[in-house]
Design a protein around this motif. Structure first.
Motif, PDB file in Angstrom:
ATOM      1  N   VAL A  21      32.351  40.751  36.699  1.00 62.10           N
ATOM      2  CA  VAL A  21      32.467  41.720  35.614  1.00 62.10           C
ATOM      3  C   VAL A  21      33.950  41.905  35.335  1.00 62.10           C
ATOM      4  O   VAL A  21      34.730  42.194  36.258  1.00 62.10           O
ATOM      5  CB  VAL A  21      31.839  43.076  35.997  1.00 62.10           C
ATOM      6  CG1 VAL A  21      31.926  44.051  34.827  1.00 62.10           C
ATOM      7  CG2 VAL A  21      30.397  42.902  36.438  1.00 62.10           C
ATOM      8  N   VAL A  22      34.365  41.696  34.096  1.00 60.22           N
ATOM      9  CA  VAL A  22      35.777  41.873  33.733  1.00 60.22           C
ATOM     10  C   VAL A  22      35.880  42.974  32.681  1.00 60.22           C
ATOM     11  O   VAL A  22      34.966  43.187  31.873  1.00 60.22           O
ATOM     12  CB  VAL A  22      36.411  40.568  33.213  1.00 60.22           C
ATOM     13  CG1 VAL A  22      36.384  39.494  34.288  1.00 60.22           C
ATOM     14  CG2 VAL A  22      35.702  40.071  31.964  1.00 60.22           C
ATOM     15  N   ASP A  23      37.031  43.679  32.682  1.00 61.25           N
ATOM     16  CA  ASP A  23      37.213  44.776  31.739  1.00 61.25           C
ATOM     17  C   ASP A  23      37.939  44.307  30.487  1.00 61.25           C
ATOM     18  O   ASP A  23      38.186  43.103  30.307  1.00 61.25           O
ATOM     19  CB  ASP A  23      37.944  45.937  32.406  1.00 61.25           C
ATOM     20  CG  ASP A  23      39.342  45.562  32.910  1.00 61.25           C
ATOM     21  OD1 ASP A  23      39.910  44.553  32.424  1.00 61.25           O
ATOM     22  OD2 ASP A  23      39.862  46.275  33.782  1.00 61.25           O
ATOM     23  N   ASP A  24      38.292  45.269  29.626  1.00 57.64           N
ATOM     24  CA  ASP A  24      38.900  44.914  28.346  1.00 57.64           C
ATOM     25  C   ASP A  24      40.333  44.429  28.477  1.00 57.64           C
ATOM     26  O   ASP A  24      40.941  43.996  27.498  1.00 57.64           O
ATOM     27  CB  ASP A  24      38.839  46.100  27.375  1.00 57.64           C
ATOM     28  CG  ASP A  24      39.280  47.408  28.018  1.00 57.64           C
ATOM     29  OD1 ASP A  24      39.863  47.365  29.128  1.00 57.64           O
ATOM     30  OD2 ASP A  24      39.025  48.466  27.416  1.00 57.64           O
ATOM     31  N   GLU A  25      40.882  44.460  29.699  1.00 55.07           N
ATOM     32  CA  GLU A  25      42.208  43.891  29.950  1.00 55.07           C
ATOM     33  C   GLU A  25      42.115  42.529  30.624  1.00 55.07           C
ATOM     34  O   GLU A  25      43.123  41.942  31.002  1.00 55.07           O
ATOM     35  CB  GLU A  25      43.021  44.848  30.812  1.00 55.07           C
ATOM     36  CG  GLU A  25      43.309  46.190  30.132  1.00 55.07           C
ATOM     37  CD  GLU A  25      44.089  47.132  31.019  1.00 55.07           C
ATOM     38  OE1 GLU A  25      44.276  46.792  32.224  1.00 55.07           O
ATOM     39  OE2 GLU A  25      44.531  48.184  30.534  1.00 55.07           O
ATOM     40  N   GLY A  26      40.867  42.061  30.768  1.00 58.99           N
ATOM     41  CA  GLY A  26      40.660  40.760  31.391  1.00 58.99           C
ATOM     42  C   GLY A  26      40.696  40.789  32.907  1.00 58.99           C
ATOM     43  O   GLY A  26      40.671  39.736  33.549  1.00 58.99           O
ATOM     44  N   LYS A  27      40.722  41.980  33.508  1.00 58.24           N
ATOM     45  CA  LYS A  27      40.775  42.103  34.962  1.00 58.24           C
ATOM     46  C   LYS A  27      39.363  42.238  35.522  1.00 58.24           C
ATOM     47  O   LYS A  27      38.519  42.928  34.935  1.00 58.24           O
ATOM     48  CB  LYS A  27      41.606  43.320  35.364  1.00 58.24           C
ATOM     49  CG  LYS A  27      43.062  43.244  34.926  1.00 58.24           C
ATOM     50  CD  LYS A  27      43.810  44.513  35.336  1.00 58.24           C
ATOM     51  CE  LYS A  27      45.266  44.463  34.887  1.00 58.24           C
ATOM     52  NZ  LYS A  27      45.974  45.725  35.251  1.00 58.24           N
ATOM     53  N   GLU A  28      39.145  41.611  36.655  1.00 59.50           N
ATOM     54  CA  GLU A  28      37.845  41.746  37.301  1.00 59.50           C
ATOM     55  C   GLU A  28      37.657  43.162  37.820  1.00 59.50           C
ATOM     56  O   GLU A  28      38.572  43.748  38.411  1.00 59.50           O
ATOM     57  CB  GLU A  28      37.696  40.750  38.441  1.00 59.50           C
ATOM     58  CG  GLU A  28      36.338  40.820  39.136  1.00 59.50           C
ATOM     59  CD  GLU A  28      36.134  39.752  40.189  1.00 59.50           C
ATOM     60  OE1 GLU A  28      35.062  39.766  40.842  1.00 59.50           O
ATOM     61  OE2 GLU A  28      37.030  38.898  40.353  1.00 59.50           O
ATOM     62  N   VAL A  29      36.477  43.724  37.603  1.00 59.62           N
ATOM     63  CA  VAL A  29      36.149  45.044  38.137  1.00 59.62           C
ATOM     64  C   VAL A  29      35.758  44.855  39.602  1.00 59.62           C
ATOM     65  O   VAL A  29      34.716  44.256  39.911  1.00 59.62           O
ATOM     66  CB  VAL A  29      35.003  45.697  37.348  1.00 59.62           C
ATOM     67  CG1 VAL A  29      34.686  47.073  37.929  1.00 59.62           C
ATOM     68  CG2 VAL A  29      35.370  45.809  35.873  1.00 59.62           C
ATOM     69  N   ALA A  30      36.607  45.318  40.491  1.00 60.41           N
ATOM     70  CA  ALA A  30      36.393  45.085  41.917  1.00 60.41           C
ATOM     71  C   ALA A  30      35.151  45.815  42.418  1.00 60.41           C
ATOM     72  O   ALA A  30      34.866  46.951  42.008  1.00 60.41           O
ATOM     73  CB  ALA A  30      37.621  45.543  42.704  1.00 60.41           C
ATOM     74  N   ASP A  31      34.395  45.149  43.297  1.00 59.47           N
ATOM     75  CA  ASP A  31      33.219  45.740  43.957  1.00 59.47           C
ATOM     76  C   ASP A  31      32.203  46.283  42.963  1.00 59.47           C
ATOM     77  O   ASP A  31      31.503  47.254  43.244  1.00 59.47           O
ATOM     78  CB  ASP A  31      33.655  46.855  44.913  1.00 59.47           C
ATOM     79  CG  ASP A  31      34.623  46.366  45.981  1.00 59.47           C
ATOM     80  OD1 ASP A  31      34.390  45.271  46.517  1.00 59.47           O
ATOM     81  OD2 ASP A  31      35.607  47.066  46.252  1.00 59.47           O
TER      82      ASP A  31
END
Length: 344
Positions: free
Chosen positions: A138-148
């Motif tokens: 799952v990645v957020d709107d900044e392209g970062k993975e949502v951890a856990d």
């Protein structure tokens, strides 16, 4: 695998001898080439013109096997004839080009409640038994993975033909008041954009990666934290003596997979009717087309199994927020829900 060239009397004597397995394995031995291990398991069959070895499990494609036949060990031995040894193998498996793709991800709406509990990934062909861990993110709107964000499970939840995988958000983060929720909050935050990313490295049933990675974008919306109310469902009853579909509309999306199997139609005798089901309009509409025409003045009812949930885990008359996470506590027997209707 066969040995030919034996005479009729030799084969007859061999068939009558009823040799034990250990003697067969000395007479006609099959092993993996280069291995000092035990002979390949299987059975021996005496035919009219040959001896056949049938392996307990299919021979591996591309693997080389060592075969040894010692005619001196026959019931009618061929004295002084050296054992015959050969190396044999089946052609290696064909190298297949990647062909499997992700066809869809459910929920199908572009807005998911921030307390969404699970989603489904559909594939164009059967997949391998490899875990979804590490290949679904799952990645957020900044392209970062949502951890856990996702629940790490020892097994994956597949349908029978392994073309649909169920992936859970960590329920401890989704449910309010649980320690992971207090420490980290929900994986999804209302108003923000997210994407489910499926890595192309996920292997299909042929051991090949997916044709391409897949990305499903969506926006997180307000949570749904109330139980399902069948009184809020709208029914469109069909005409008698027709096979016109019965249509049920929900105020918000139900769980895609559960809606298919947890809702049915029963007659006055309590037996479930045969027919075809579709779930569409972003999982807010359930349609049933009966195999046989509706009876005039027929008394029917919609039967809802207690496993039915919406995408946030809310059940009929019970919100996910008030349910314990303990599995045994959540699966206590409950009465089924019914919606009666009459065909005029």
């Amino acid at each position: 695998m066969r040995v030919t060239g034996l005479g009729t009397e030799e084969l007859a004597a061999l068939g009558a001898a009823k040799l034990p397995e250990t003697t067969w394995q000395s007479l006609f031995r099959v092993t993996v080439a280069g291995s000092a291990g035990a002979p390949v398991a299987g059975k021996y069959v005496v035919l009219n013109d040959a001896i056949e070895f049938v392996p307990a499990f299919p021979f591996d494609l591309g693997r080389e096997y060592a075969v040894r036949f010692d005619a001196e060990l026959l019931p009618r031995p061929r004295t002084g004839q050296p054992a015959v040894e050969r190396r044999v193998s089946l052609p290696p498996p064909a190298v297949l080009a990647p062909s499997t793709v992700v066809t869809s991800i459910y929920p199908s709406r572009d807005v998911w409640p921030e307390n969404t509990l699970r989603f489904y990934i559909h594939f164009s062909a059967p997949m391998s038994r490899a875990s979804s861990l590490g290949v679904v993110r799952v990645v957020d709107d900044e392209g970062k993975e949502v951890a856990d964000a996702l629940l790490e499970m020892g097994v994956d939840l597949w349908n029978d033909d392994r073309t649909r995988c169920t992936v859970f958000f960590d329920p401890g983060r989704v449910k309010r008041g649980i320690k992971p929720n207090r420490d980290l909050g929900r994986p999804l935050r209302s108003g923000r954009r997210y994407a489910i990313v499926v890595d192309a490295a996920w292997k299909d049933a042929n051991g090949q990666p997916l044709t391409a990675a897949f990305r499903r974008d969506f926006t997180a919306g307000p949570p749904i934290e109330r139980g399902l109310r069948t009184a809020d469902w709208k029914l469109s009853a069909p005409a008698a003596e027709t096979r016109t579909p019965l249509v049920v509309t929900f105020p918000w999306p139900l769980d895609h997979a559960l809606a298919w199997r947890a809702i049915g139609v029963e007659g006055s005798d309590g037996r479930r009717l045969a027919g075809d089901v579709t779930v569409d309009t972003n999982e807010t509409r359930w349609t049933f087309t009966p195999t046989e025409p509706w009876r005039a003045r027929g008394a029917y009812r919609i039967a809802i199994d207690t496993v039915l949930e919406d995408v946030s885990g809310n059940q009929v008359g019970r919100a996910f927020e008030v349910m314990p996470l303990d599995r045994e506590a959540r699966t206590q027997p409950q009465s089924r829900a019914y919606i009666p209707f009459t065909i005029r």
